[in-house]
Design a protein around this motif. Structure first.
Motif, PDB file in Angstrom:
ATOM      1  N   LEU A 156       0.892  -1.234   0.047  1.00  0.00           N
ATOM      2  CA  LEU A 156      -0.119  -0.257   0.065  1.00  0.00           C
ATOM      3  C   LEU A 156       0.940   1.244   0.109  1.00  0.00           C
ATOM      4  N   PHE A 157       1.989   1.181   0.938  1.00  0.00           N
ATOM      5  CA  PHE A 157       2.754   2.751   0.873  1.00  0.00           C
ATOM      6  C   PHE A 157       3.375   2.756  -0.353  1.00  0.00           C
ATOM      7  N   ILE A 158       3.986   1.824  -1.128  1.00  0.00           N
ATOM      8  CA  ILE A 158       4.602   2.312  -2.465  1.00  0.00           C
ATOM      9  C   ILE A 158       3.572   2.576  -3.343  1.00  0.00           C
ATOM     10  N   HIS A 159       2.325   2.014  -3.383  1.00  0.00           N
ATOM     11  CA  HIS A 159       1.225   2.489  -4.523  1.00  0.00           C
ATOM     12  C   HIS A 159       0.745   3.820  -4.063  1.00  0.00           C
ATOM     13  N   ALA A 160       0.992   4.299  -2.795  1.00  0.00           N
ATOM     14  CA  ALA A 160       0.170   5.414  -2.511  1.00  0.00           C
ATOM     15  C   ALA A 160       1.541   6.659  -2.803  1.00  0.00           C
ATOM     16  N   ARG A 161       2.374   6.362  -3.564  1.00  0.00           N
ATOM     17  CA  ARG A 161       3.479   7.260  -3.935  1.00  0.00           C
ATOM     18  C   ARG A 161       3.693   7.246  -5.218  1.00  0.00           C
ATOM     19  N   ILE A 162       2.927   6.649  -6.085  1.00  0.00           N
ATOM     20  CA  ILE A 162       3.293   6.352  -7.583  1.00  0.00           C
ATOM     21  C   ILE A 162       1.825   6.607  -8.169  1.00  0.00           C
ATOM     22  N   ALA A 163       2.010   7.353  -9.543  1.00  0.00           N
ATOM     23  CA  ALA A 163       0.720   7.445 -10.192  1.00  0.00           C
ATOM     24  C   ALA A 163       0.563   6.318 -11.097  1.00  0.00           C
ATOM     25  N   MET A 164      -0.136   5.399 -10.247  1.00  0.00           N
ATOM     26  CA  MET A 164      -0.755   4.178 -10.938  1.00  0.00           C
ATOM     27  C   MET A 164      -2.050   3.786 -10.621  1.00  0.00           C
TER      28      MET A 164
END
Length: 428
Positions: A125-133
């Motif tokens: 969750l943390f990584i995907h909360a920081r990338i425009a995906m």
């Protein structure tokens, strides 16, 4: 179901504090790298196409998440903060909603707070909360729907507005990414199953019995069936203006045939591709970034928190056993729900005709595993265990802190620094 305990026992303050801490952590180096990385190279042009309304790109995915990314660009500029800020908002919503869903599912303060800790630190969750995906938007809307649905079952007097919100959220989840479909149908099926087993003779028109007293099956069908479909269809409004590459599909049916053909085509093999069994055992990582950028060697590594993903599997097995032994009383709705979510989200990728799959397809199942670990730790504590719950809780947090540099693109000292985190061949 019994009523929600009095307000002082509601852990909403702790839920909010955990979500706020998560949001602040997401903002660390949010603008780095200053150039698009990993799948941003696909979704940022698609978001710009929303603003231009000329030529559609990335047609294989539904359009809503790309519209949200486009809103960030419109509001904050076509730069890293504008690209990624709504991912931060969506990730924070997903975390907060998952804690609230667990609170309403089991009325356990500990399970709700522990869910927040394990979900926030499971890396995915943390990584995907920081990338425009796209994935974080799909997950955020599904978690919002889970929160509203669980709240409707627990507090029947609020069911109408909660199910209305849940229906909109389910439509938005499907309109963000098709991965949501197997989970989007579950609330409606659960309502139907509960009403059916209640033994009502006038199944469709009766407003009596579980799961929501005072609501007919047909009304629930509107909120959980019709509303999601209408919201999903409405998200395709840009296609009224776009020209579409690969042909000119007319109407939603033909457009979806075109999208499905793109989804099921066989692309070239990818070095980071993996299979569902790799995800379950946390075997195959993806390096979203590892290169000299912005004046330093930097990396972003996607893998699950080893504590959460490995011990969470044991907890998920315990949830399945608990759900089975308590099936007659149906007293462990939290365990039942997590097992169903895990099986449905993982099962999609076992049967999906998609040739190339990646670890981030385990996102939803990983959320369920994190929540299962919260229930398992709570149960151990209730039995008088202290050492194991403490080790698991502090271990998950400790691994998150150790991994933090490689989750947030911190500057690294040496090109071989990745070996500090890439412990196995599958993590390299």
């Amino acid at each position: 179901m019994s009523a929600v305990p009095s307000h002082p026992r509601d852990p909403i303050f702790w839920n909010g504090a955990i979500a706020l801490a998560f949001l602040l952590a997401c903002l660390v180096r949010l603008g780095i790298p200053t150039t698009p990385y990993f799948d941003e190279v696909h979704y940022l042009p698609a978001a710009r196409a929303v603003l231009e309304l000329a030529q559609a790109t990335n047609v294989e995915h539904p359009p809503l998440a790309k519209q949200i990314i486009a809103a960030g660009i419109a509001l904050f500029g076509d730069e890293p903060f504008g690209w990624r800020i709504f991912s931060v908002v969506a990730g924070t919503l997903a975390l907060f909603a998952s804690m609230r869903a667990m609170w309403f599912a089991g009325c356990s303060r500990a399970a709700s707070v522990l869910t927040g800790l394990f979900v926030a630190t499971n890396f995915v969750l943390f990584i995907h909360a920081r990338i425009a995906m796209l994935d974080v938007f799909m997950v955020a809307f599904l978690m919002l729907a889970a929160w509203m649905f669980a709240g409707a079952l627990r507090e029947n007097e609020t069911a109408r507005w909660r199910l209305a919100i849940a229906g909109v959220a389910l439509g938005c989840a499907m309109a963000s990414k098709w991965n949501a479909i197997p989970l989007a149908v579950l609330p409606g099926l659960a309502f139907l199953a509960a009403r059916w087993t209640a033994g009502r003779r006038r199944l469709v028109m009766s407003a009596r019995g579980a799961p929501v007293r005072g609501m007919t099956l047909w009304e629930a069908g509107v909120w959980l069936g019709l509303v999601p479909l209408l919201v999903y269809a409405a998200s395709f409004w840009p296609f009224l203006y776009w020209s579409t590459p690969g042909g000119d599909p007319s109407g939603l049916v033909e457009l979806h045939r075109h999208m499905l053909a793109l989804q099921t085509q066989v692309p070239e093999a990818h070095p980071y591709q993996s299979q569902w069994w790799d995800w379950v055992i946390n075997r195959r990582a993806i390096w979203y970034l590892y290169e000299p950028v912005d004046g330093a060697m930097r990396g972003v590594m996607l893998i699950g928190n080893p504590v959460t993903m490995w011990f969470g599997l044991i907890a998920m097995a315990w949830c399945a056993w608990t759900a089975w032994v308590s099936r007659a009383e149906a007293s462990r709705w939290d365990c039942i729900a997590l097992v169903v979510v895990y099986v449905a989200s993982l099962g999609l990728w076992i049967v999906a005709p998609k040739a190339v799959q990646f670890y981030f397809h385990y996102f939803l199942a990983g959320m369920a595993v994190s929540a299962a670990l919260a229930l398992g730790v709570e149960r151990l504590w209730q039995r008088g265990e202290r050492l194991v719950p403490a080790v698991l809780t502090l271990g998950a947090l400790g691994f998150f802190l150790y991994w933090f540099p490689i989750l947030t693109a911190a500057p690294l000292e040496d090109p071989q620094d990745f070996l500090k985190w890439a412990w196995t061949e599958g993590w390299r």
